[in-house]
Design a protein around this motif. Structure first.
Motif, PDB file in Angstrom:
ATOM      1  N   LEU A 112       0.818  -1.220   0.000  1.00 13.23           N
ATOM      2  CA  LEU A 112       0.000   0.000   0.000  1.00 13.23           C
ATOM      3  C   LEU A 112       0.851   1.270   0.000  1.00 13.23           C
ATOM      4  CD1 LEU A 112      -2.940  -0.921   2.429  1.00 13.23           C
ATOM      5  CD2 LEU A 112      -2.805  -1.134  -0.070  1.00 13.23           C
ATOM      6  N   SER A 113       2.172   1.122   0.194  1.00 14.52           N
ATOM      7  CA  SER A 113       3.033   2.305   0.130  1.00 14.52           C
ATOM      8  C   SER A 113       3.141   2.830  -1.306  1.00 14.52           C
ATOM      9  CB  SER A 113       4.433   1.977   0.667  1.00 14.52           C
ATOM     10  OG  SER A 113       5.107   1.071  -0.194  1.00 14.52           O
ATOM     11  N   LYS A 114       2.733   2.031  -2.266  1.00 11.37           N
ATOM     12  CA  LYS A 114       2.741   2.465  -3.669  1.00 11.37           C
ATOM     13  C   LYS A 114       1.524   3.322  -4.018  1.00 11.37           C
ATOM     14  CE  LYS A 114       5.266  -1.641  -5.288  1.00 11.37           C
ATOM     15  NZ  LYS A 114       5.218  -2.838  -6.161  1.00 11.37           N
ATOM     16  N   VAL A 115       0.538   3.335  -3.123  1.00  9.17           N
ATOM     17  CA  VAL A 115      -0.680   4.123  -3.368  1.00  9.17           C
ATOM     18  C   VAL A 115      -0.380   5.586  -3.059  1.00  9.17           C
ATOM     19  CG1 VAL A 115      -3.108   4.436  -2.774  1.00  9.17           C
ATOM     20  CG2 VAL A 115      -2.107   2.142  -2.792  1.00  9.17           C
ATOM     21  N   ILE A 116      -0.686   6.489  -3.976  1.00 12.52           N
ATOM     22  CA  ILE A 116      -0.360   7.908  -3.817  1.00 12.52           C
ATOM     23  C   ILE A 116      -1.598   8.725  -3.439  1.00 12.52           C
ATOM     24  CG2 ILE A 116       1.568   7.746  -5.442  1.00 12.52           C
ATOM     25  CD1 ILE A 116      -0.255   9.050  -7.556  1.00 12.52           C
ATOM     26  N   GLU A 117      -1.328   9.962  -2.975  1.00 13.71           N
ATOM     27  CA  GLU A 117      -2.378  10.935  -2.676  1.00 13.71           C
ATOM     28  C   GLU A 117      -3.486  10.341  -1.808  1.00 13.71           C
ATOM     29  OE1 GLU A 117      -3.799  12.701  -6.292  1.00 13.71           O
ATOM     30  OE2 GLU A 117      -1.782  12.972  -7.111  1.00 13.71           O
ATOM     31  N   ARG A 118      -3.072   9.832  -0.668  1.00 15.81           N
ATOM     32  CA  ARG A 118      -4.007   9.118   0.192  1.00 15.81           C
ATOM     33  C   ARG A 118      -4.805  10.064   1.096  1.00 15.81           C
ATOM     34  NH1 ARG A 118      -2.015   3.670   2.535  1.00 15.81           N
ATOM     35  NH2 ARG A 118      -4.211   3.305   2.030  1.00 15.81           N
ATOM     36  N   PRO A 119      -6.050   9.717   1.431  1.00 18.07           N
ATOM     37  CA  PRO A 119      -6.845  10.536   2.359  1.00 18.07           C
ATOM     38  C   PRO A 119      -6.247  10.477   3.760  1.00 18.07           C
ATOM     39  CG  PRO A 119      -8.231   9.029   1.080  1.00 18.07           C
ATOM     40  CD  PRO A 119      -6.816   8.600   0.882  1.00 18.07           C
ATOM     41  N   GLN A 120      -6.710  11.361   4.621  1.00 16.16           N
ATOM     42  CA  GLN A 120      -6.216  11.386   5.993  1.00 16.16           C
ATOM     43  C   GLN A 120      -6.699  10.153   6.754  1.00 16.16           C
ATOM     44  OE1 GLN A 120      -7.921  14.863   7.834  1.00 16.16           O
ATOM     45  NE2 GLN A 120      -9.962  13.970   7.996  1.00 16.16           N
ATOM     46  N   GLU A 121      -5.945   9.781   7.771  1.00 15.50           N
ATOM     47  CA  GLU A 121      -6.330   8.632   8.593  1.00 15.50           C
ATOM     48  C   GLU A 121      -7.525   8.996   9.468  1.00 15.50           C
ATOM     49  OE1 GLU A 121      -3.143   6.989  10.795  1.00 15.50           O
ATOM     50  OE2 GLU A 121      -1.864   6.614   9.050  1.00 15.50           O
ATOM     51  N   GLY A 122      -8.385   8.030   9.705  1.00 12.09           N
ATOM     52  CA  GLY A 122      -9.551   8.240  10.552  1.00 12.09           C
ATOM     53  C   GLY A 122      -9.405   7.532  11.889  1.00 12.09           C
ATOM     54  N   ASP A 123     -10.471   7.539  12.672  1.00 16.45           N
ATOM     55  CA  ASP A 123     -10.441   6.935  14.001  1.00 16.45           C
ATOM     56  C   ASP A 123     -10.746   5.445  13.979  1.00 16.45           C
ATOM     57  OD1 ASP A 123      -9.859   9.380  15.171  1.00 16.45           O
ATOM     58  OD2 ASP A 123     -11.968   9.916  15.422  1.00 16.45           O
TER      59      ASP A 123
END
Length: 398
Positions: A112-123
């Motif tokens: 998953l480190s290859k996935v770019i422009e990721r949304p912010q982490e949630g709870d």
């Protein structure tokens, strides 16, 4: 001095005098002189029978154990303590051994480190669970028996988001015919950047185009929800897990048949084996709602499977646990950061949904475009906001 008849030996000079019983013939107690004969030092006051073979002891005499000594009473407290420690050590060693055995068999193939422009982490912890039509490890006989066909490669047969939250777990099915945009992404194999052009496709096309990493990128881009972990299982693995559990019990509300999947079910409670389970979750042509009806059945069955796999009868029974783990881990593909604890959390979250502790739903749909299902953007935004903030999900599908 006591009178001694001629020809007799004084008591004091007789062999074994000190050991002679006081009532033996010829025993002189020395009473006339005030001296006590025939008793070992320190044993004064012992009554008849206090010596070897005696039947008791007189008042004030010290206790003398019988010949050979009496066996002490068992120390049950100590025995229980030692037994408990032994059991604890065995359980701990078995648990540690099982953990490393299972951890070593996990197929951590998705980066998953290859996935770019990721949304912010949630709870909440979010999982993207994918059922692929991979026929890996299947014989020609298996393919025929399971009605899988013989197509090369693999595609996604089902996709769902599982959000494990403190406020309740939520399972959201993503119809494979969902209308989505393919964003800019980095190729999982080439490392090359492919610019987004606004191209819209069915959701399962993202997986077919560049595998799990592009599927995660596409889901995140179109929902705004960050995916923490990825789990994928193929046809054979799914059927093998069900068979390892001895079947999964489920209630079918209305009977249906489908030649393509091999489904032939009557209504009512029943236990499905691996072949039947695969037919149950793959059938869509038998329903007017097609893929939307199928996703509901997939949710229902996965929750029931997780509920049965997470019971003490499976977890605490090595004859059930090891075959189930072996069947699942051999074909289960996960992301590189997935641990066994994360995997266990995923199963318990699915079990919670099945037990009523959460929500199961389809992604809200507002209509269609070119035969593809269009998501309700307003509802999707609210749904994502609630999950990110670990709030109870109140959004419903149409």
């Amino acid at each position: 001095m006591p009178h001694v008849r001629p020809g007799t030996v004084p008591p004091q000079q007789r062999p074994g005098y000190d050991d002679a019983p006081r009532n033996a013939p010829g025993f002189d107690s020395g009473y006339n002189t005030g001296q006590v004969y025939g008793m070992p030092r320190g044993a004064q006051g012992a009554g008849p029978g206090a010596g070897p073979g005696g039947g008791g002891r007189g008042p004030g005499a010290p206790y003398a154990p019988p010949p050979g000594g009496a066996r002490p009473a068992p120390n049950w407290g100590r025995r229980i303590k030692v037994g408990a420690i032994t059991v604890a050590v065995v359980v701990l060693a078995t648990t540690i051994g099982t953990y490393f055995w299972a951890d070593g068999r996990m197929r951590r193939e998705v980066d998953l480190s290859k996935v770019i422009e990721r949304p912010q982490e949630g709870d909440c912890t979010t999982y993207l669970i994918v059922g692929s039509d991979s026929r890996e490890g299947m014989t020609a006989e298996d393919k025929k028996r399971l009605h899988t066909g013989s197509a090369d490669g693999k595609r996604t047969d089902s996709m769902m988001i599982l959000a494990a939250c403190g406020s309740g777990n939520t399972m959201i099915s993503l119809p494979r015919d969902s209308d989505v945009e393919i964003p800019t992404f980095v190729g999982s194999q080439s490392g090359k950047t492919f610019k987004g052009s606004g191209r819209r496709v069915k959701l399962n096309a993202a997986y077919a185009e560049d595998g799990p990493e592009l599927l995660v990128r596409t889901v995140e881009h179109n929902t705004g929800l960050r995916i923490d972990h990825y789990a994928e299982i193929g046809f054979a693995g799914f059927a093998n897990i069900v068979d390892a559990l001895g079947g999964v019990e489920i209630t079918i509300d209305k009977g249906f048949k489908d030649k393509k999947s091999g489904a032939d079910f009557q209504a009512g409670k029943q236990t499905l084996d691996g072949e039947q389970a695969l037919a149950f979750v793959r059938t869509r042509y038998a329903f007017a709602e097609s893929d939307l009806a199928r996703t509901k059945n997939q949710q229902k069955f996965l929750a029931a499977l997780a509920g049965q796999a997470a019971t003490p009868g499976t977890v605490l029974n090595p004859f059930a646990l090891y075959p189930t783990l072996g069947a699942g881990l051999d074909t289960l593909i996960v992301d590189k950061d997935m641990s066994l604890f994360d995997l266990a959390e995923m199963f318990f979250a699915m079990k919670g949904v099945n037990g009523g502790d959460g929500t199961s739903m389809n992604m809200p749909v507002s209509g269609s475009r070119g035969g593809n299902l269009v998501w309700d953007k307003a509802k999707v935004r609210e749904l994502v906001r609630q999950i990110q903030n670990d709030e109870k999900v109140t959004v419903t599908a149409n």
